[in-house]
Scaffold this motif. Structure first.
Motif, mmCIF file in Angstrom:
data_model
loop_
_atom_site.group_PDB
_atom_site.id
_atom_site.type_symbol
_atom_site.label_atom_id
_atom_site.label_comp_id
_atom_site.label_asym_id
_atom_site.label_seq_id
_atom_site.Cartn_x
_atom_site.Cartn_y
_atom_site.Cartn_z
ATOM 1 N N TYR A 72 37.512 23.375 36.009
ATOM 2 C CA TYR A 72 36.760 22.616 37.007
ATOM 3 C C TYR A 72 36.630 23.358 38.283
ATOM 4 C CZ TYR A 72 37.911 18.936 33.952
ATOM 5 O OH TYR A 72 38.122 18.128 32.962
ATOM 6 N N LEU A 73 37.384 24.432 38.383
ATOM 7 C CA LEU A 73 37.481 25.333 39.511
ATOM 8 C C LEU A 73 36.698 26.773 39.113
ATOM 9 C CD1 LEU A 73 40.809 25.266 41.256
ATOM 10 C CD2 LEU A 73 38.775 24.280 42.318
ATOM 11 N N ALA A 74 35.767 26.726 37.993
ATOM 12 C CA ALA A 74 35.159 28.059 37.465
ATOM 13 C C ALA A 74 34.421 28.773 38.560
ATOM 14 C CB ALA A 74 34.234 27.376 36.336
ATOM 15 N N VAL A 75 33.632 28.056 39.207
ATOM 16 C CA VAL A 75 32.794 28.707 40.259
ATOM 17 C C VAL A 75 33.617 29.237 41.420
ATOM 18 C CG1 VAL A 75 30.965 28.582 41.857
ATOM 19 C CG2 VAL A 75 30.771 27.159 39.859
ATOM 20 N N THR A 76 34.693 28.810 41.804
ATOM 21 C CA THR A 76 35.465 29.056 42.943
ATOM 22 C C THR A 76 36.559 30.186 42.532
ATOM 23 O OG1 THR A 76 35.572 27.047 43.912
ATOM 24 C CG2 THR A 76 37.438 28.411 44.658
ATOM 25 N N ILE A 77 37.033 30.005 41.530
ATOM 26 C CA ILE A 77 37.877 31.108 40.827
ATOM 27 C C ILE A 77 36.909 32.514 40.838
ATOM 28 C CG2 ILE A 77 39.209 32.078 38.753
ATOM 29 C CD1 ILE A 77 40.014 29.025 38.679
ATOM 30 N N GLY A 78 35.931 32.331 40.185
ATOM 31 C CA GLY A 78 34.860 33.449 39.909
ATOM 32 C C GLY A 78 34.481 34.255 41.424
ATOM 33 N N HIS A 79 34.371 33.137 42.458
ATOM 34 C CA HIS A 79 34.186 34.019 43.760
ATOM 35 C C HIS A 79 35.532 34.906 44.384
ATOM 36 C CE1 HIS A 79 31.048 30.717 44.686
ATOM 37 N NE2 HIS A 79 30.609 31.673 43.845
ATOM 38 N N VAL A 80 36.740 34.035 43.800
ATOM 39 C CA VAL A 80 38.150 34.414 44.430
ATOM 40 C C VAL A 80 38.291 35.779 43.627
ATOM 41 C CG1 VAL A 80 40.550 34.189 44.646
ATOM 42 C CG2 VAL A 80 38.742 32.406 45.301
ATOM 43 N N PHE A 81 38.292 35.911 42.109
ATOM 44 C CA PHE A 81 38.946 36.956 41.311
ATOM 45 C C PHE A 81 37.827 37.952 41.078
ATOM 46 C CE2 PHE A 81 41.990 33.724 41.172
ATOM 47 C CZ PHE A 81 43.107 34.315 41.400
ATOM 48 N N PHE A 82 36.672 37.975 41.157
ATOM 49 C CA PHE A 82 35.489 38.875 40.540
ATOM 50 C C PHE A 82 34.699 39.379 41.688
ATOM 51 C CE2 PHE A 82 36.884 36.325 37.057
ATOM 52 C CZ PHE A 82 37.453 37.351 36.129
ATOM 53 N N PRO A 83 34.171 40.512 41.497
ATOM 54 C CA PRO A 83 33.244 41.168 42.686
ATOM 55 C C PRO A 83 31.920 40.154 42.484
ATOM 56 C CG PRO A 83 33.339 42.373 40.717
ATOM 57 C CD PRO A 83 34.509 41.450 40.544
ATOM 58 N N SER A 84 31.482 40.120 43.758
ATOM 59 C CA SER A 84 30.146 39.294 43.763
ATOM 60 C C SER A 84 29.152 40.112 43.387
ATOM 61 C CB SER A 84 30.056 39.041 45.373
ATOM 62 O OG SER A 84 29.738 40.268 46.104
ATOM 63 N N GLY A 85 28.046 39.399 42.738
ATOM 64 C CA GLY A 85 26.684 40.009 41.985
ATOM 65 C C GLY A 85 26.144 39.040 41.450
ATOM 66 N N ASN A 86 25.579 39.164 40.212
ATOM 67 C CA ASN A 86 24.912 38.461 39.446
ATOM 68 C C ASN A 86 25.849 37.112 38.859
ATOM 69 O OD1 ASN A 86 23.994 37.268 36.770
ATOM 70 N ND2 ASN A 86 22.378 38.363 37.315
ATOM 71 N N GLY A 87 25.302 35.900 39.555
ATOM 72 C CA GLY A 87 26.052 34.714 39.174
ATOM 73 C C GLY A 87 26.374 34.462 37.556
ATOM 74 N N THR A 88 25.408 34.840 36.923
ATOM 75 C CA THR A 88 25.902 34.571 35.265
ATOM 76 C C THR A 88 26.784 35.494 34.973
ATOM 77 O OG1 THR A 88 23.408 33.937 35.037
ATOM 78 C CG2 THR A 88 24.852 34.612 32.988
ATOM 79 N N VAL A 89 26.796 36.672 35.379
ATOM 80 C CA VAL A 89 27.755 37.739 34.926
ATOM 81 C C VAL A 89 29.132 37.370 35.311
ATOM 82 C CG1 VAL A 89 28.451 40.237 35.177
ATOM 83 C CG2 VAL A 89 26.033 39.787 34.816
ATOM 84 N N GLY A 219 34.121 26.368 51.677
ATOM 85 C CA GLY A 219 34.843 27.343 52.195
ATOM 86 C C GLY A 219 36.481 27.259 52.353
ATOM 87 N N GLY A 220 36.971 25.839 52.376
ATOM 88 C CA GLY A 220 38.388 25.752 52.393
ATOM 89 C C GLY A 220 38.914 26.106 50.902
ATOM 90 N N MET A 221 38.158 25.580 49.976
ATOM 91 C CA MET A 221 38.559 25.896 48.565
ATOM 92 C C MET A 221 38.641 27.243 48.184
ATOM 93 S SD MET A 221 39.295 23.148 47.109
ATOM 94 C CE MET A 221 39.370 23.312 45.300
ATOM 95 N N ASP A 222 37.450 28.182 48.569
ATOM 96 C CA ASP A 222 37.589 29.566 48.294
ATOM 97 C C ASP A 222 38.655 30.293 49.228
ATOM 98 O OD1 ASP A 222 35.477 29.158 46.903
ATOM 99 O OD2 ASP A 222 33.989 29.832 48.174
ATOM 100 N N SER A 223 39.091 29.702 50.331
ATOM 101 C CA SER A 223 40.120 30.470 51.155
ATOM 102 C C SER A 223 41.493 30.176 50.635
ATOM 103 C CB SER A 223 39.856 29.860 52.520
ATOM 104 O OG SER A 223 40.890 30.709 53.162
ATOM 105 N N TRP A 224 41.679 29.037 50.469
ATOM 106 C CA TRP A 224 42.963 28.706 49.897
ATOM 107 C C TRP A 224 43.240 27.428 49.021
ATOM 108 C CZ3 TRP A 224 45.486 24.070 51.454
ATOM 109 C CH2 TRP A 224 44.885 23.569 52.436
ATOM 110 N N GLY A 225 42.280 26.470 49.274
ATOM 111 C CA GLY A 225 42.546 25.356 48.354
ATOM 112 C C GLY A 225 42.610 25.437 46.926
ATOM 113 N N TRP A 226 42.124 26.215 46.436
ATOM 114 C CA TRP A 226 42.120 26.380 44.845
ATOM 115 C C TRP A 226 43.454 26.687 44.412
ATOM 116 C CZ3 TRP A 226 44.162 30.665 42.733
ATOM 117 C CH2 TRP A 226 44.221 31.998 43.455
#
Length: 502
Positions: A72-89, A219-226
């Motif tokens: 359920y936090l797939a998109v957020t965790i992707g932003h936190v732990f992986f470099p930005s770039g292609n969304g599908t990748v 913004g709060g979820m990406d920062s620390w809420g996750w």
């Protein structure tokens, strides 16, 4: 005496021999199938069964709470732990990390399963609970990719491996624990609470993520809420550990340890062989049942993960729903399933495991495409109807599978065999479901790929259910009958006593 019995067995098809030696044949039959005695029957303690169900179900709820959070936090965790770039990748990288924990699940099953057959179910379930709590809690403490670079996904993978290894002994042990505690006539009902824990874990994860997202925003979820949902798993794990340590060992396993039982020496030698890690013996002696288990679990897991893990991502990534909106629809669907699941368990006790499982498999085979076509309509009513169609098919599997799978294997190797078969299948088909579906949609461009994938799994499930034996209302293989009351035990003894001859 052995030669006489062998000769008698060979001659049993000869009617003349049967007439001449009625006493001999009757003695042979009684020796091979001795009358059931009252002391052979296990009378369960209702309070003990309820404690076992609560402790096993809470552990299962914690496991799926973790997997639900990750999905359920797939998109957020992707932003936190992986470099930005292609969304599908980025999404594929995330689901690959989700799947990596499943790679070690078979190893965990091969370690914890035979260990549970050797030292007991209770101790191993306590150990898996500790490891799961540590792995989940640690993920909540990992710094982001922006802070420590590639160490972030590396640590994420490490603790996902810890979770996967511990999970290898969780489901097989928990389902075995409940099955061996429950009376034969109510095994489906009590077993359904294990999957009630699954749904409760998913609902808890979805509800917490939805609440945090509403309060903190993206913004709060990406920062620390996750981090909050992962950190909550620590205290939950301690509660589950306390409940499991208070339990007694299952009656079926205690029977194996009782030297006064006629088959104690045989059971002891089996346990000793398992203790030496003789996994090869399980494959050699039980491979047909292992294959059946893998096929059943594969069909079950693909449909389960497709609906409960992947669907929120599908609604947000493919249908343009907000993450909160998609989770609320899924929560409503799961609440309906939670209200129905124990009734499905009761139904499997009354009608049998096979009819209920077959209904669920046929539901996915026939209704997956119509359900996804409804979801593609986009309206709240259409999406909810499509989700409910899939959910009602899934609840037939959820309410029945945890009683059907343990009954496939004999008591002496039940924990080990079920853990190996279940986790091999979960590794190959379950955890890879979000990754495979995402890749198929990316390659084909078809939003109906989840439906086609579910249909293929359901077809395998239909064939597997047709091949399995009916086990409802019957003793577990290798264990004496288990009943709920002394009166039921007396009735069972009387029903199997030979009729007097005058």
């Amino acid at each position: 005496m052995v030669d006489k019995e062998a000769g008698a067995a060979a001659a049993v098809t000869d009617p003349e021999a049967l007439k001449r030696h009625r006493t001999l044949f009757r003695a042979v039959r009684r020796r091979r199938n001795p009358p059931l005695r009252r002391t052979d029957i296990t009378v369960t303690d209702e309070a003990a069964v309820q404690r076992a169900v609560k402790a096993a179900s809470l552990g299962n709820a914690m496991e799926w709470f973790d997997f639900g959070i990750y999905s359920y936090l797939a998109v957020t965790i992707g932003h936190v732990f992986f470099p930005s770039g292609n969304g599908t990748v980025q999404l594929l990288s995330l689901f690959a990390t989700f799947a990596v924990s499943f790679l070690v699940r078979p190893l965990g099953g091969m370690v914890f399963g035979p260990m549970g057959d050797r030292i007991g179910r209770k101790k191993v379930l306590a150990l898996t609970m500790i490891m799961m709590a540590i792995g989940t809690f640690a993920i909540g403490l990992i710094p982001s990719y922006a802070t420590i670079g590639f160490w972030a996904p590396a640590l994420l993978i490490l603790f996902r491996l810890v979770q996967g290894f511990s999970t290898g002994g969780e489901y097989g042990g928990a389902s075995t624990f409940i099955a061996e505690y429950a009376p034969d006539r109510r095994r489906g009902f009590f077993g359904s609470f294990l999957e009630l824990g699954t749904l409760a874990g998913y609902v808890g994860a979805a509800g917490l993520v939805t609440l945090l997202t509403a309060l903190l925003g993206n913004g709060g979820m990406d920062s620390w809420g996750w981090r909050v949902p992962f950190l909550v798993a620590g205290p939950i794990g301690l509660i589950g550990l306390y409940l499991r340590l208070r339990l007694d060992e299952t009656p079926a396993f205690r029977k194996l340890e009782d030297d006064s039982v006629h088959r104690a020496s045989e059971a002891a030698s089996t346990v000793e062989a398992t203790a030496r890690g003789d996994v090869a013996k399980i494959f050699r002696n039980h491979w047909p049942t292992l294959i059946l288990c893998v096929c059943l679990v594969g069909a079950y897991n693909i449909t389960d993960y497709m609906l409960l893990s992947y669907m929120p991502t599908y609604l947000s990534d493919r249908m343009g729903y907000s993450e909160t909106h998609g989770l609320l629809i899924l929560i409503a669907t799961m609440v309906v399933l939670m209200l129905l699941i124990s009734q499905v368990g009761k139904l499997s006790d009354r009608l049998g495991r096979k009819p209920v499982l077959m209904t669920g498999m046929l539901g996915f085979l026939l209704l997956s495409v119509p359900a996804f076509l409804l979801v593609e309509q986009g309206s709240l009513v259409a999406v909810s109807a499509g989700m409910l169609m899939l959910g009602l098919s899934l609840v037939c599997l959820l309410g029945t599978m945890s009683a059907a799978l343990p009954a496939l294997f004999p008591t002496q190797v039940r924990y080990g065999s079920l853990s190996i078969g279940y986790n091999l299948s979960a590794s190959l088909f379950g955890g890879t479901t979000p990754l495979v579906i995402t890749a198929l949609i990316s390659v084909t461009g078809s939003d109906l790929m989840p439906a086609y994938y579910s249909m293929a799994a359901a077809l395998v499930g239909v064939i597997s259910v047709a091949c399995m034996k009916e086990t409802a209302r019957r003793p577990l293989d290798g264990s004496p009958p288990s009943v709920a009351t002394p009166e039921e035990a007396a009735e069972l003894v009387e029903s199997q006593a030979p009729l007097p001859k005058f």
